[in-house]
Design a protein around this motif. Sequence first.
Motif, PDB file in Angstrom:
ATOM      1  N   GLY A   1      99.659   9.262  -6.011  1.00 47.15           N
ATOM      2  CA  GLY A   1      98.951  10.325  -6.720  1.00 47.15           C
ATOM      3  C   GLY A   1      97.994  11.186  -5.939  1.00 47.15           C
ATOM      4  O   GLY A   1      97.551  12.213  -6.448  1.00 47.15           O
ATOM      5  N   ASP A   2      97.628  10.821  -4.718  1.00 53.01           N
ATOM      6  CA  ASP A   2      96.601  11.587  -4.018  1.00 53.01           C
ATOM      7  C   ASP A   2      96.960  13.056  -3.817  1.00 53.01           C
ATOM      8  O   ASP A   2      96.153  13.927  -4.054  1.00 53.01           O
ATOM      9  CB  ASP A   2      96.266  10.947  -2.668  1.00 53.01           C
ATOM     10  CG  ASP A   2      95.376   9.725  -2.822  1.00 53.01           C
ATOM     11  OD1 ASP A   2      94.789   9.534  -3.908  1.00 53.01           O
ATOM     12  OD2 ASP A   2      95.274   8.960  -1.855  1.00 53.01           O
ATOM     13  N   ALA A   3      98.147  13.327  -3.374  1.00 52.08           N
ATOM     14  CA  ALA A   3      98.517  14.716  -3.089  1.00 52.08           C
ATOM     15  C   ALA A   3      99.689  15.184  -3.949  1.00 52.08           C
ATOM     16  O   ALA A   3     100.362  16.148  -3.607  1.00 52.08           O
ATOM     17  CB  ALA A   3      98.876  14.862  -1.615  1.00 52.08           C
ATOM     18  N   CYS A   4      99.914  14.529  -5.066  1.00 54.14           N
ATOM     19  CA  CYS A   4     101.071  14.855  -5.900  1.00 54.14           C
ATOM     20  C   CYS A   4     100.800  16.092  -6.759  1.00 54.14           C
ATOM     21  O   CYS A   4      99.906  16.079  -7.607  1.00 54.14           O
ATOM     22  CB  CYS A   4     101.415  13.673  -6.788  1.00 54.14           C
ATOM     23  SG  CYS A   4     102.861  13.971  -7.815  1.00 54.14           S
ATOM     24  N   PRO A   5     101.576  17.162  -6.574  1.00 51.41           N
ATOM     25  CA  PRO A   5     101.345  18.393  -7.336  1.00 51.41           C
ATOM     26  C   PRO A   5     102.004  18.418  -8.714  1.00 51.41           C
ATOM     27  O   PRO A   5     101.883  19.407  -9.430  1.00 51.41           O
ATOM     28  CB  PRO A   5     101.961  19.467  -6.430  1.00 51.41           C
ATOM     29  CG  PRO A   5     103.076  18.758  -5.740  1.00 51.41           C
ATOM     30  CD  PRO A   5     102.589  17.338  -5.531  1.00 51.41           C
ATOM     31  N   VAL A   6     102.718  17.343  -9.081  1.00 50.57           N
ATOM     32  CA  VAL A   6     103.470  17.359 -10.343  1.00 50.57           C
ATOM     33  C   VAL A   6     103.016  16.258 -11.308  1.00 50.57           C
ATOM     34  O   VAL A   6     103.799  15.769 -12.117  1.00 50.57           O
ATOM     35  CB  VAL A   6     104.996  17.279 -10.082  1.00 50.57           C
ATOM     36  CG1 VAL A   6     105.520  18.576  -9.480  1.00 50.57           C
ATOM     37  CG2 VAL A   6     105.351  16.089  -9.211  1.00 50.57           C
ATOM     38  N   LYS A   7     101.752  15.902 -11.263  1.00 43.93           N
ATOM     39  CA  LYS A   7     101.246  14.835 -12.137  1.00 43.93           C
ATOM     40  C   LYS A   7     101.385  15.204 -13.612  1.00 43.93           C
ATOM     41  O   LYS A   7     101.778  14.367 -14.423  1.00 43.93           O
ATOM     42  CB  LYS A   7      99.797  14.512 -11.782  1.00 43.93           C
ATOM     43  CG  LYS A   7      99.661  13.823 -10.432  1.00 43.93           C
ATOM     44  CD  LYS A   7      98.247  13.380 -10.141  1.00 43.93           C
ATOM     45  CE  LYS A   7      97.371  14.424  -9.572  1.00 43.93           C
ATOM     46  NZ  LYS A   7      97.542  14.778  -8.198  1.00 43.93           N
TER      47      LYS A   7
END
Length: 156
Positions: free
Chosen positions: A12-18
């Motif tokens: 989740g740190d750099a996930c753009p599609v949360k």
Amino acid sequence: MANVRNRVVVDGDACPVKSEIARTVRSVGATALMVSSHAHVLTPEPSVQVVTVDASDQSADLYIANVLTKSDILVTGDYGLAALGLARGAAVLTPRGKEIRENDIEGLLEQRHFSARQRRGGMRTKGPKPFTEEDRDRFQQKLTTLLREMQENLDR
């Protein structure tokens, strides 16, 4: 539908599609586990569990590697973590909607190593292309397809 629910495990740190992940898992009756460091505050919501790990370099990856199962879908752009996910039998999907398979990972890891060597040697390498709405759409479509296929396999 079977009692077993599919799970999407997210680096989740750099996930753009949360937000796309949260909407998709709710729409198909699955769950998500989003793992991030203290530096990235995520909020739990229906069908989405949040785990916060310490801020050390590989904490999120190690946590994910330890909880991942063959019935999970791993969402990550980290090819090292993708390799661990494949070794655990999980499906692996990048935030741009590309499914990474066993026959892809060796070449991806070699490219990552080559680029890192170039950077250490002072060369500049290209970063990723800007993230687009088409990337979001492709990701959501692929995630929905994978979750439905996995559920159909469980129902058999």
